[in-house]
Design a protein around this motif. Structure first.
Motif, PDB file in Angstrom:
ATOM      1  N   PHE A 127       0.824  -1.207   0.000  1.00 26.89           N
ATOM      2  CA  PHE A 127       0.000   0.000   0.000  1.00 26.89           C
ATOM      3  C   PHE A 127       0.866   1.268   0.000  1.00 26.89           C
ATOM      4  CE2 PHE A 127      -3.669  -2.536   1.901  1.00 26.89           C
ATOM      5  CZ  PHE A 127      -4.291  -2.660   0.659  1.00 26.89           C
ATOM      6  N   ALA A 128       2.008   1.234   0.676  1.00 27.73           N
ATOM      7  CA  ALA A 128       2.910   2.387   0.676  1.00 27.73           C
ATOM      8  C   ALA A 128       3.482   2.625  -0.725  1.00 27.73           C
ATOM      9  CB  ALA A 128       4.032   2.176   1.682  1.00 27.73           C
ATOM     10  N   ILE A 129       3.827   1.555  -1.426  1.00 30.53           N
ATOM     11  CA  ILE A 129       4.326   1.685  -2.797  1.00 30.53           C
ATOM     12  C   ILE A 129       3.226   2.239  -3.705  1.00 30.53           C
ATOM     13  CG2 ILE A 129       5.103   0.377  -4.821  1.00 30.53           C
ATOM     14  CD1 ILE A 129       6.607  -1.460  -2.793  1.00 30.53           C
ATOM     15  N   LEU A 130       2.021   1.715  -3.547  1.00 29.95           N
ATOM     16  CA  LEU A 130       0.899   2.214  -4.344  1.00 29.95           C
ATOM     17  C   LEU A 130       0.580   3.667  -3.990  1.00 29.95           C
ATOM     18  CD1 LEU A 130      -1.379  -0.947  -4.339  1.00 29.95           C
ATOM     19  CD2 LEU A 130      -0.037  -0.034  -6.251  1.00 29.95           C
ATOM     20  N   GLN A 131       0.743   4.030  -2.731  1.00 33.99           N
ATOM     21  CA  GLN A 131       0.563   5.416  -2.285  1.00 33.99           C
ATOM     22  C   GLN A 131       1.565   6.316  -3.012  1.00 33.99           C
ATOM     23  OE1 GLN A 131       1.875   7.771   1.675  1.00 33.99           O
ATOM     24  NE2 GLN A 131       0.919   5.806   2.048  1.00 33.99           N
ATOM     25  N   TYR A 132       2.803   5.876  -3.080  1.00 34.57           N
ATOM     26  CA  TYR A 132       3.835   6.653  -3.767  1.00 34.57           C
ATOM     27  C   TYR A 132       3.516   6.776  -5.259  1.00 34.57           C
ATOM     28  CZ  TYR A 132       8.241   8.148  -5.720  1.00 34.57           C
ATOM     29  OH  TYR A 132       9.194   8.837  -6.407  1.00 34.57           O
ATOM     30  N   CYS A 133       3.087   5.681  -5.867  1.00 33.94           N
ATOM     31  CA  CYS A 133       2.740   5.705  -7.297  1.00 33.94           C
ATOM     32  C   CYS A 133       1.585   6.679  -7.559  1.00 33.94           C
ATOM     33  CB  CYS A 133       2.370   4.306  -7.788  1.00 33.94           C
ATOM     34  SG  CYS A 133       3.771   3.178  -7.843  1.00 33.94           S
ATOM     35  N   ALA A 134       0.582   6.677  -6.692  1.00 36.78           N
ATOM     36  CA  ALA A 134      -0.544   7.599  -6.844  1.00 36.78           C
ATOM     37  C   ALA A 134      -0.083   9.049  -6.683  1.00 36.78           C
ATOM     38  CB  ALA A 134      -1.637   7.277  -5.832  1.00 36.78           C
ATOM     39  N   LEU A 135       0.804   9.288  -5.734  1.00 34.05           N
ATOM     40  CA  LEU A 135       1.338  10.635  -5.530  1.00 34.05           C
ATOM     41  C   LEU A 135       2.173  11.063  -6.733  1.00 34.05           C
ATOM     42  CD1 LEU A 135       1.664  13.058  -3.633  1.00 34.05           C
ATOM     43  CD2 LEU A 135       3.628  11.885  -2.624  1.00 34.05           C
ATOM     44  N   PHE A 136       2.942  10.146  -7.292  1.00 34.06           N
ATOM     45  CA  PHE A 136       3.755  10.426  -8.476  1.00 34.06           C
ATOM     46  C   PHE A 136       2.863  10.760  -9.669  1.00 34.06           C
ATOM     47  CE2 PHE A 136       6.295   9.065 -12.176  1.00 34.06           C
ATOM     48  CZ  PHE A 136       7.413   9.854 -11.978  1.00 34.06           C
ATOM     49  N   TRP A 137       1.804   9.980  -9.869  1.00 36.56           N
ATOM     50  CA  TRP A 137       0.874  10.216 -10.975  1.00 36.56           C
ATOM     51  C   TRP A 137       0.150  11.554 -10.790  1.00 36.56           C
ATOM     52  CZ3 TRP A 137       0.629   8.421 -15.624  1.00 36.56           C
ATOM     53  CH2 TRP A 137      -0.528   8.589 -16.383  1.00 36.56           C
ATOM     54  N   TYR A 138      -0.254  11.848  -9.559  1.00 36.00           N
ATOM     55  CA  TYR A 138      -0.891  13.125  -9.246  1.00 36.00           C
ATOM     56  C   TYR A 138       0.061  14.280  -9.557  1.00 36.00           C
ATOM     57  CZ  TYR A 138      -2.502  17.005  -6.339  1.00 36.00           C
ATOM     58  OH  TYR A 138      -2.887  18.246  -5.898  1.00 36.00           O
ATOM     59  N   SER A 139       1.293  14.169  -9.117  1.00 37.24           N
ATOM     60  CA  SER A 139       2.283  15.225  -9.338  1.00 37.24           C
ATOM     61  C   SER A 139       2.590  15.418 -10.817  1.00 37.24           C
ATOM     62  CB  SER A 139       3.574  14.908  -8.585  1.00 37.24           C
ATOM     63  OG  SER A 139       3.328  14.818  -7.203  1.00 37.24           O
ATOM     64  N   ALA A 140       2.571  14.335 -11.575  1.00 36.78           N
ATOM     65  CA  ALA A 140       2.855  14.417 -13.010  1.00 36.78           C
ATOM     66  C   ALA A 140       1.808  15.246 -13.747  1.00 36.78           C
ATOM     67  CB  ALA A 140       2.937  13.020 -13.609  1.00 36.78           C
ATOM     68  N   SER A 141       0.616  15.372 -13.175  1.00 41.03           N
ATOM     69  CA  SER A 141      -0.430  16.149 -13.837  1.00 41.03           C
ATOM     70  C   SER A 141      -0.112  17.647 -13.837  1.00 41.03           C
ATOM     71  CB  SER A 141      -1.785  15.909 -13.166  1.00 41.03           C
ATOM     72  OG  SER A 141      -1.823  16.505 -11.883  1.00 41.03           O
ATOM     73  N   TYR A 142       0.816  18.082 -13.016  1.00 46.14           N
ATOM     74  CA  TYR A 142       1.207  19.486 -12.975  1.00 46.14           C
ATOM     75  C   TYR A 142       2.300  19.811 -13.991  1.00 46.14           C
ATOM     76  CZ  TYR A 142      -1.487  20.144  -8.725  1.00 46.14           C
ATOM     77  OH  TYR A 142      -2.501  20.230  -7.813  1.00 46.14           O
TER      78      TYR A 142
END
Length: 161
Positions: A127-142
């Motif tokens: 879940f921590a890895i998936l949390q990081y991936c979601a944060l990375f994908w969110y950040s990429a939208s900027y």
């Protein structure tokens, strides 16, 4: 003729549309103070995430979940200093980012649930890895074309395998 990157005709100090100029933020900080606050949050967040990652090897799942998740969240909140807290929250709820933001929140919660309720280290790490991936994908939208670059890079790697 349209100029790239929202370049204005010498409107701001640098001749560029400055996102930090729109909202004075919660603390009415200067541009330099905002950059320092962002950098400080990023460094503290990164340090907590690294400490949390090291704690997973000690067997303390709860400490890992707290440090790692808190580190990611502090790093994310650091970006609020750049554009202002209100504007950042509005941008997070924009349709292009809403799903990624909600997925990040869900995986953040699941990281805590797996650590405190179930005390299962492997599940907490997933879940921590998936949390990081979601944060990375969110950040990429900027980043302009950020998600498109990630998709094409992943597609290239998939074809190579």
């Amino acid at each position: 003729m349209s100029l790239p990157f929202n370049v204005q005709h010498m409107q701001g100090r640098y001749g560029v549309d400055d996102p930090m100029a729109d909202d004075p933020g919660l603390f009415h900080l200067s541009r330099t103070e905002r950059l320092w606050a962002f950098g400080g949050c990023f460094v503290v967040g990164l340090a907590l995430s690294i400490i949390g990652s090291a704690l997973v090897f000690t067997g303390s799942v709860a400490a890992f979940a707290v440090c790692y998740s808190l580190g990611n969240t502090i790093s994310l909140l650091g970006t609020c200093f750049l554009v202002g807290f209100k504007k950042h929250f509005k941008m997070a709820l924009a349709p292009v980012r809403l799903t990624a933001f909600l997925v990040y929140i869900v995986f953040l919660a699941l990281t805590f649930v797996s650590a405190f309720a179930f005390d299962i280290a492997a599940l907490c790490i997933v879940f921590a890895i998936l949390q990081y991936c979601a944060l990375f994908w969110y950040s990429a939208s900027y980043i302009p074309y950020g998600r498109k670059i990630i998709k094409s890079t992943c597609g290239t790697f998939a074809k190579a395998i």
